[in-house]
Design a protein around this motif. Structure first.
Motif, PDB file in Angstrom:
ATOM      1  N   SER A 106       0.861  -1.195   0.000  1.00  0.00           N
ATOM      2  CA  SER A 106       0.000   0.000   0.000  1.00  0.00           C
ATOM      3  C   SER A 106       0.890   1.235   0.000  1.00  0.00           C
ATOM      4  O   SER A 106       2.028   1.191   0.488  1.00  0.00           O
ATOM      5  CB  SER A 106      -0.875   0.019   1.265  1.00  0.00           C
ATOM      6  OG  SER A 106      -1.506   1.275   1.415  1.00  0.00           O
ATOM      7  N   VAL A 107       0.334   2.339  -0.473  1.00  0.00           N
ATOM      8  CA  VAL A 107       1.034   3.612  -0.290  1.00  0.00           C
ATOM      9  C   VAL A 107       1.274   3.854   1.205  1.00  0.00           C
ATOM     10  O   VAL A 107       2.224   4.530   1.595  1.00  0.00           O
ATOM     11  CB  VAL A 107       0.255   4.798  -0.901  1.00  0.00           C
ATOM     12  CG1 VAL A 107       0.190   4.705  -2.417  1.00  0.00           C
ATOM     13  CG2 VAL A 107      -1.155   4.922  -0.319  1.00  0.00           C
ATOM     14  N   ALA A 108       0.409   3.278   2.035  1.00  0.00           N
ATOM     15  CA  ALA A 108       0.537   3.454   3.488  1.00  0.00           C
ATOM     16  C   ALA A 108       1.803   2.799   4.037  1.00  0.00           C
ATOM     17  O   ALA A 108       2.213   3.095   5.156  1.00  0.00           O
ATOM     18  CB  ALA A 108      -0.688   2.862   4.192  1.00  0.00           C
TER      19      ALA A 108
ATOM     20  N   TYR B  87       0.458   8.734   7.451  1.00  0.00           N
ATOM     21  CA  TYR B  87      -0.689   9.662   7.519  1.00  0.00           C
ATOM     22  C   TYR B  87      -1.439   9.416   8.823  1.00  0.00           C
ATOM     23  O   TYR B  87      -1.332   8.328   9.388  1.00  0.00           O
ATOM     24  CB  TYR B  87      -1.611   9.518   6.291  1.00  0.00           C
ATOM     25  CG  TYR B  87      -2.227   8.148   6.090  1.00  0.00           C
ATOM     26  CD1 TYR B  87      -3.339   7.718   6.814  1.00  0.00           C
ATOM     27  CD2 TYR B  87      -1.713   7.277   5.126  1.00  0.00           C
ATOM     28  CE1 TYR B  87      -3.900   6.468   6.600  1.00  0.00           C
ATOM     29  CE2 TYR B  87      -2.265   6.028   4.911  1.00  0.00           C
ATOM     30  CZ  TYR B  87      -3.368   5.627   5.656  1.00  0.00           C
ATOM     31  OH  TYR B  87      -3.915   4.396   5.457  1.00  0.00           O
TER      32      TYR B  87
ATOM     33  N   TYR C 271      -1.649  -0.209  10.410  1.00  0.00           N
ATOM     34  CA  TYR C 271      -1.905  -0.622   9.021  1.00  0.00           C
ATOM     35  C   TYR C 271      -0.689  -0.283   8.146  1.00  0.00           C
ATOM     36  O   TYR C 271      -0.141  -1.142   7.450  1.00  0.00           O
ATOM     37  CB  TYR C 271      -3.173   0.046   8.470  1.00  0.00           C
ATOM     38  CG  TYR C 271      -3.385  -0.319   7.012  1.00  0.00           C
ATOM     39  CD1 TYR C 271      -3.645  -1.636   6.646  1.00  0.00           C
ATOM     40  CD2 TYR C 271      -3.293   0.644   6.004  1.00  0.00           C
ATOM     41  CE1 TYR C 271      -3.798  -2.000   5.307  1.00  0.00           C
ATOM     42  CE2 TYR C 271      -3.452   0.296   4.673  1.00  0.00           C
ATOM     43  CZ  TYR C 271      -3.705  -1.020   4.326  1.00  0.00           C
ATOM     44  OH  TYR C 271      -3.853  -1.379   3.007  1.00  0.00           O
TER      45      TYR C 271
ATOM     46  N   GLY D  36      -2.800   3.211  -4.078  1.00  0.00           N
ATOM     47  CA  GLY D  36      -3.392   4.290  -3.284  1.00  0.00           C
ATOM     48  C   GLY D  36      -4.877   4.028  -3.165  1.00  0.00           C
ATOM     49  O   GLY D  36      -5.325   2.877  -3.177  1.00  0.00           O
TER      50      GLY D  36
ATOM     51  N   PHE E 262     -12.789  -2.304   1.108  1.00  0.00           N
ATOM     52  CA  PHE E 262     -11.720  -1.960   2.060  1.00  0.00           C
ATOM     53  C   PHE E 262     -12.185  -0.983   3.150  1.00  0.00           C
ATOM     54  O   PHE E 262     -11.966  -1.209   4.341  1.00  0.00           O
ATOM     55  CB  PHE E 262     -10.556  -1.369   1.253  1.00  0.00           C
ATOM     56  CG  PHE E 262      -9.384  -0.900   2.051  1.00  0.00           C
ATOM     57  CD1 PHE E 262      -8.445  -1.797   2.519  1.00  0.00           C
ATOM     58  CD2 PHE E 262      -9.202   0.455   2.319  1.00  0.00           C
ATOM     59  CE1 PHE E 262      -7.337  -1.360   3.247  1.00  0.00           C
ATOM     60  CE2 PHE E 262      -8.109   0.901   3.050  1.00  0.00           C
ATOM     61  CZ  PHE E 262      -7.166  -0.007   3.514  1.00  0.00           C
TER      62      PHE E 262
ATOM     63  N   ARG F 232     -12.777  -1.335   7.074  1.00  0.00           N
ATOM     64  CA  ARG F 232     -11.988  -0.471   7.971  1.00  0.00           C
ATOM     65  C   ARG F 232     -12.875   0.256   8.983  1.00  0.00           C
ATOM     66  O   ARG F 232     -12.470   0.503  10.119  1.00  0.00           O
ATOM     67  CB  ARG F 232     -11.229   0.555   7.111  1.00  0.00           C
ATOM     68  CG  ARG F 232     -10.134   1.292   7.835  1.00  0.00           C
ATOM     69  CD  ARG F 232      -9.385   2.215   6.882  1.00  0.00           C
ATOM     70  NE  ARG F 232      -8.021   2.407   7.308  1.00  0.00           N
ATOM     71  CZ  ARG F 232      -7.110   3.095   6.623  1.00  0.00           C
ATOM     72  NH1 ARG F 232      -7.418   3.659   5.476  1.00  0.00           N
ATOM     73  NH2 ARG F 232      -5.885   3.237   7.088  1.00  0.00           N
TER      74      ARG F 232
HETATM   75  O1  LIG Z   1      -4.040   0.871   1.656  1.00  0.00           O
HETATM   76  C1  LIG Z   1      -4.963   1.612   1.378  1.00  0.00           C
HETATM   77  C2  LIG Z   1      -4.811   2.925   0.821  1.00  0.00           C
HETATM   78  S1  LIG Z   1      -4.803   4.093   2.060  1.00  0.00           S
HETATM   79  O2  LIG Z   1      -6.121   4.075   2.735  1.00  0.00           O
HETATM   80  O3  LIG Z   1      -3.751   3.793   3.015  1.00  0.00           O
HETATM   81  O4  LIG Z   1      -4.555   5.393   1.385  1.00  0.00           O
END
Ligand SMILES: O=CCS(=O)(=O)O
Ligand code: NDP
Length: 252
Positions: A139-141, A146, A152, A183, A189, A193
């Motif tokens: 993931s970008v995460a 952030y 996560y 992203g 998802f 979440r």
């Molecule tokens: O992995 C999911 C994308 S985000 O919610 O982290 O931007």
């Protein structure tokens, strides 16, 4: 050479779209997830095109993963592409308000689960050799912090680094390893979440153009079907309407 894709988390989102994309490309499929009825629906949809084997599987359970792989029928054993996709985020609020259980669930699924499946299938992938792929959905995460990313993002940083380290050890085996880091993408998802808050999910994606499950499935298939001598280490994919924001500063 076998054309068999083993996809975890095939009941929804990227995993289900990837199953459809590989089927379109003529690959045999081994599909897993916890929701058996969805797996059965997908098998019914795709088996007129390609051979499909489905198995109810919780990737957190190492023994279940080993038993499932050991029980694969002969025609599905020579896996060429492992798509480690099963995963989730929980509790998008600040770390200091998150239940320990949610952190543990993310680690158990995104880290331990991915490791369980990789370890179990590695001998098979080594046997397949040149052109085999481990395609991890990061993931970008895993790259960019952030607020609310806490565990996560850390699990996805693990996915990235685990893949890089695997590459070092697999260099002479022909087995490739890729971290695909999407992203914002509209799947189930955000519903997961937010623990079932459909309006929160709808609100996140409203008024912009998120990635679709099919966009990521196309990238997964692309990586799996590159010539044997090419390894994409990391593929970070954002919607064009998403980018980074500024650093936060706490002020008096
Ligand atoms: O992995 C999911 C994308 S985000 O919610 O982290 O931007
Ligand atoms: N959507 C996004 O914005 C992004 C998602 N990702 C990552 O992509 C991957 C797929 O997510 P996405 O398709 O968006 O989300 P979905 O919620 O739509 O799909 C998640 C899939 O993971 C499976 N899964 C979850 N927990 C387990 C488990 N313990 N054992 C087996 N399967 C499990 C689910 O199946 P079931 O519940 O039936 O077990 C489901 O098939 C995840 O790793 C996610 O972190 C990365 C970047 C962006």
């Amino acid at each position: 050479m076998s054309q068999i894709a083993f996809i975890t988390g095939a009941t929804s989102g990227f995993g289900r779209a990837a199953a459809r994309r590989f089927a379109e490309g003529g690959w045999s499929l081994v599909l897993s997830g916890r929701r058996k009825e969805r797996l059965d629906e997908l098998k019914a949809e795709l088996e007129s095109k390609v051979p499909v084997y489905v198995a109810e599987l919780d990737v957190r359970d190492a023994k279940a993963v080993q038993d499932m792989v050991a029980a694969l029928p002969e025609q599905f054993r020579a896996v060429k592409a492992l798509v480690n996709n099963a995963g989730l985020a929980l509790s998008p609020g600040p770390a200091q308000g998150v239940a320990l259980e949610d952190w543990q669930t993310m680690i158990d699924t995104n880290v331990t689960g991915l490791v369980n499946v990789t370890h179990t299938l590695l001998p098979t992938l080594l046997e397949t050799g040149a052109g085999a792929s481990i395609i991890n959905i990061g993931s970008v995460a895993g790259q960019w912090p952030y607020p609310g990313g806490h565990v996560y993002g850390a699990t996805k940083a693990f996915v990235k680094q685990f893949g890089y380290n695997l590459r070092c050890d697999l260099i002479s085996t022909g087995v490739r390893v890729t971290d695909i880091a999407p992203g914002m993408a509209e799947t189930e998802f955000t519903l997961v979440r937010t623990k079932g808050d459909q309006s929160a999910s709808d609100k996140l994606y409203r008024g912009t153009t998120p990635l679709t499950a099919e966009d990521i499935a196309e990238q997964i298939f692309y990586v799996a079907t590159l010539p044997d001598h090419i390894n994409i280490n990391r593929l970070e994919v954002m919607p064009s309407r998403q980018a980074w924001s500024s650093f936060a500063v706490d002020r008096d």
